[in-house]
Every structure is written in C-alpha cells, then in structure tokens.
Design an enzyme around this catalytic site. Structure first.
Site, PDB file in Angstrom:
ATOM      1  CG  HIS A 236     -32.201  32.191  37.975  1.00 39.59           C
ATOM      2  ND1 HIS A 236     -33.023  31.096  37.923  1.00 39.59           N
ATOM      3  CD2 HIS A 236     -31.312  32.042  36.974  1.00 39.59           C
ATOM      4  CE1 HIS A 236     -32.630  30.311  36.925  1.00 39.59           C
ATOM      5  NE2 HIS A 236     -31.595  30.860  36.327  1.00 39.59           N
ATOM      6  CB  CYS A 274     -33.163  32.082  33.181  1.00 32.60           C
ATOM      7  SG  CYS A 274     -32.575  30.432  32.752  1.00 32.60           S
ATOM      8  CG  HIS A 301     -29.001  32.847  33.124  1.00 26.55           C
ATOM      9  ND1 HIS A 301     -29.272  32.096  34.241  1.00 26.55           N
ATOM     10  CD2 HIS A 301     -27.993  33.673  33.459  1.00 26.55           C
ATOM     11  CE1 HIS A 301     -28.469  32.464  35.227  1.00 26.55           C
ATOM     12  NE2 HIS A 301     -27.686  33.432  34.782  1.00 26.55           N
ATOM     13  CG  ASP A 357     -28.123  29.048  31.879  1.00 22.26           C
ATOM     14  OD1 ASP A 357     -27.187  28.644  32.582  1.00 22.26           O
ATOM     15  OD2 ASP A 357     -29.306  29.068  32.258  1.00 22.26           O
ATOM     16  CG  HIS A 358     -27.764  24.875  31.774  1.00 21.12           C
ATOM     17  ND1 HIS A 358     -28.892  24.264  32.209  1.00 21.12           N
ATOM     18  CD2 HIS A 358     -27.308  25.599  32.832  1.00 21.12           C
ATOM     19  CE1 HIS A 358     -29.126  24.603  33.468  1.00 21.12           C
ATOM     20  NE2 HIS A 358     -28.178  25.422  33.851  1.00 21.12           N
ATOM     21  CE1 TYR A 374     -23.691  27.180  34.280  1.00 19.46           C
ATOM     22  CE2 TYR A 374     -24.596  25.340  35.514  1.00 19.46           C
ATOM     23  CZ  TYR A 374     -24.668  26.655  35.094  1.00 19.46           C
ATOM     24  OH  TYR A 374     -25.722  27.444  35.463  1.00 19.46           O
TER      25      TYR A 374
HETATM   26  C1  DNO Z   1     -28.647  26.760  37.054  1.00 19.29           C
HETATM   27  C2  DNO Z   1     -28.575  28.191  37.421  1.00 19.29           C
HETATM   28  C3  DNO Z   1     -29.277  28.491  38.734  1.00 19.29           C
HETATM   29  C4  DNO Z   1     -28.953  29.910  39.151  1.00 19.29           C
HETATM   30  C5  DNO Z   1     -29.580  30.343  40.460  1.00 19.29           C
HETATM   31  C6  DNO Z   1     -29.415  31.820  40.616  1.00 19.29           C
HETATM   32  O1  DNO Z   1     -27.892  26.306  36.269  1.00 19.29           O
HETATM   33  O2  DNO Z   1     -29.021  28.997  36.414  1.00 19.29           O
HETATM   34  O3  DNO Z   1     -28.838  27.609  39.711  1.00 19.29           O
HETATM   35  O4  DNO Z   1     -27.588  30.060  39.289  1.00 19.29           O
HETATM   36  O5  DNO Z   1     -30.900  29.998  40.538  1.00 19.29           O
HETATM   37  O6  DNO Z   1     -29.677  32.195  41.920  1.00 19.29           O
END
Ligand code: DNO
Length: 398
Positions: A236, A274, A301, A357-358, A374
C-alpha cells in the site's frame, strides 16, 4: 474487476450479513487483534474465515479473499531487535494463509504512522462528512503539541500555524491530537504523544535510502516464498504520499514503486494501487501508473480526493468516489485494459480485486461509530458508483 469489501472483524459495527446486501463478492480483512511480529496460526485464520462465511450460524456466501494487512513490524522496517524472527514469522504466516486459500496479501512499509488525517468527520456543505488532512493543522500539532525540534515547514505555513495555535482552545487541541494519532485502522496499538516521540527517536538515523534498502531486503526474503506458494503481495502507498514528522517515506510516487518492483523482479512482488492515497500528489498520474505498472497491481483501492493547496505537502479532503481530482473513469478503463492483457497472456489472476475505499459519512452512518472512513452507507454509495462506471465502460467496449 472483483468487488470486495473491508470488514474489521467482530468489532466492526457492520455485520457480515449487512455487507452481503451490498452485493460485494469477497471480503478483505485481517487478524486485527494480533500484534505485528507474531505468526498467524492456522487455527486463528480458520476461526476468522468462519466469522466471515457465517453470521449467526447462517452461511453468508462470502469468503476472506484479501488480507489487509499482514503487519510488518517496526523492527523489520528499522532492522533492529528481533527483526529476523519477525520476518520468519511473516513467512510462516504466508504459508498458513496459502494453505487456507487466501491469495492476496496487502501490507505497507510506512514507519510509525499508517494513514494520517487531521479531521475524521469534517462537515461538507451538503451535510455529508469527510476525512481531511490540513497542512496547517498538522503543523500546529507538530510544532506546538509534539514540540518536535527542527521542523522544516515553509515560512508561510509556520506563520499561519502560529496564528491558529493561538486561537485553538484545549478541546480543539486534544481533538486534533486524537485524530492524528488514530492512524491505524483496527490495530491493537494506540499511540500517545509520548509513545509517538519514542517511536520518532528510534528512526533518528534512518534515511529514506536506508529504509528502501531494508524494504528490498525484506522483499528478497519473503517474495520468493510468496511466489512459490502462489500468493500475491501488494504494498500500500504512503498516505499521505509525502514525508511527515521527519520520518522517511519510500512508497509515494511512481518512481518509488518502479524502484521496488525492479529490485525484486517477481510477479508476487506487487502493488496495492490506492487512488486516494497516491492522488493527494498532483504529480501522480493514476491512469498512467495503472497502465505502466499494471502487470504488478494485485489490488485496487478506489477512492478520490480533492486537493486544496499546491504541493506536496498539501492539504486535501476525501471526496465522493467520482467527485475528486483523480480521473476515476480513466483509471478504471486502464484497469480493465490490464485485465484484458492478463486474459490474453493466460494469467490466472486476470480478475483484479478492488474495494470501494473509504466513503463519506451519510446520515445513517453517524450512529454506528465504526472505523473512521469506513461507513456502511457512504461506502455502499461509492461501490454503486464504481459498479456503474465498470458496467458502462464494458457496455461501450462490447
Ligand atoms: C486506510 C487503509 C490503510 C491500509 C494499510 C495497508 O484506510 O487503506 O490503513 O489498510 O496501509 O497496509
């Protein structure tokens, strides 16, 4: 593109049976209760698989498909203390995860802080709430709360931070520190100002070059095993993608990724692309990164950010999935093109997992008090939008 959804385990206020109603295909999760450096035993993994495949004794039709994250200890990142034992434990966990049939393993190599925000629920004009990173707030934290010596902010930022610090009362200062120290969703570790200072001191002599070398050494150890087991590791990016608090960060740009991919040139050495983390830098061209690095992107992501100032470093807030500065449609089109290339090459992993994501907090999310970023409704809206983009692109390509 395979739809997945992040679930934080029994502590998550969203039940697996509710996740199922989003229509998602698979689950992203971790053994959040275990600290970094220990082996994930077959029993622990199987128990978690059962929490996902069943809810209240009823089958959910969902399985644990992606690990996020298998944590890399600070000792491994610094090469201190029992770091070799921690790498051995990480490898043992890989063997157990492979035996359990979980193929995709996300991790990160950010020292001390994982994602960092100064606000976890900033109201937007329309009533939704978002997470945000404000550089001035962050400088207030760094200079006035943490009192870190030798900070190197631009003079205009220091001046503005000085004005804001005078206006902040104790409640505002406490809230700011709490938001920034929140940085590791679902983790067992909680940082305080004092423990943060201790962690920072331990990184005193670790330059970015040294951190990158340690990361390459870690990957040289674990990637051949992952490859042999048929697993895909995916790192990530730094979030935000620029150094904070004087800590080195080495996974912020396309060049950073290219260097790590070249250094350990195996398919199992891969990327969690991401879009929201990387998108906080104007010089990260997300569709281009997907095109150029795509063969090694094992996990996506998908989220968006709106940059508020020039940078890096800069201020930004998280936006709706199709609303921010990342061209999400172009990025998804590139992901689909990569999947076609994989099909043509006969690769077994042509269906790349992604998760919304989010998400923004929407009215019904407020009462749940789940992991910041989340929410159920906000993320479901994001998933629905992304699903719409994918369907429309596929239809026009047919
Ligand atoms: C935040 C996430 C990160 C992710 C880590 C992966 O919302 O995308 O905390 O889980 O960095 O190791």
């Amino acid at each position: 593109m395979r739809e997945t959804w992040r679930w934080f385990g029994p502590k998550d206020p969203i039940r697996i049976s509710e996740v199922r109603q989003t229509g998602t295909a698979g689950i992203v999760s971790a053994l959040h209760h275990l600290p970094a450096g220990v082996v994930w035993s077959p029993q622990e993994i199987a128990a978690h698989q059962r929490r996902i495949s069943h809810d209240g004794g009823q089958p959910t039709g969902l399985a644990w498909e992606v690990v996020e994250s298998l944590p890399v200890s600070e000792d491994i990142k610094r090469q201190t203390g029992p770091w070799r034992d921690h790498i051995a434990a990480w490898k043992q966990s890989l063997e157990h995860l492979a035996a359990a049939g979980i193929p995709t393993i996300c991790y990160n190599f950010m020292p001390v802080l994982d994602w960092t925000r100064t606000a976890l629920a900033r109201p937007l004009p329309d009533g939704r709430a978002c997470m945000a990173f404000d550089l001035i707030d962050f400088a207030v934290f760094d200079i006035y709360l943490l009192k870190r010596p030798g900070t190197d902010y631009e003079p205009a930022v220091v001046e503005e931070a000085g004005r804001w610090a005078k206006e902040m009362d104790d409640t505002a200062r406490t809230a700011l520190a709490r938001n920034i120290l929140c940085g590791l969703p679902g983790s067992v570790e909680t940082l305080t100002l004092d423990t943060l200072k201790e962690h920072l001191a331990l990184y005193g002599d670790i330059t970015p070059e040294r951190l990158r070398a340690n990361m390459v050494e870690f990957l040289e150890e674990v990637t051949p095993l992952a490859e042999a087991l048929g697993l895909r590791l995916c790192c990530h990016p730094d979030d935000p993608p620029f150094p904070l608090l004087g800590l080195p960060r080495v996974m912020s740009t396309e060049a950073d990724y290219a260097a790590i991919m070249d250094a350990v040139d195996l398919t199992a050495n891969g990327i969690t692309l991401c879009s929201g983390s990387l998108g906080a830098r104007p010089d990260n061209d997300l569709p281009g990164m997907m095109r150029r690095l795509g063969a090694r992107v094992h996990f996506l992501h998908l989220r968006n950010v709106h940059r508020e100032t020039a940078g890096p470093p800069c201020s930004f807030h998280e936006s709706g999935h199709l609303e921010g500065d990342v061209d999400m449609v172009a990025l998804i089109a590139e992901a689909r093109a990569e999947e076609k290339r994989r099909v043509a090459a006969g690769r077994a992993d042509a269906n790349i997992p992604f998760r919304p994501d989010h998400g923004l907090d929407m009215p019904d999310d407020r009462g749940r008090l789940g992991q910041p970023g989340y929410p159920l409704v906000g993320r479901h809206v994001g998933l629905a939008e992304l699903r719409g983009v994918i369907a429309a692109l596929d239809r026009s390509a047919a």
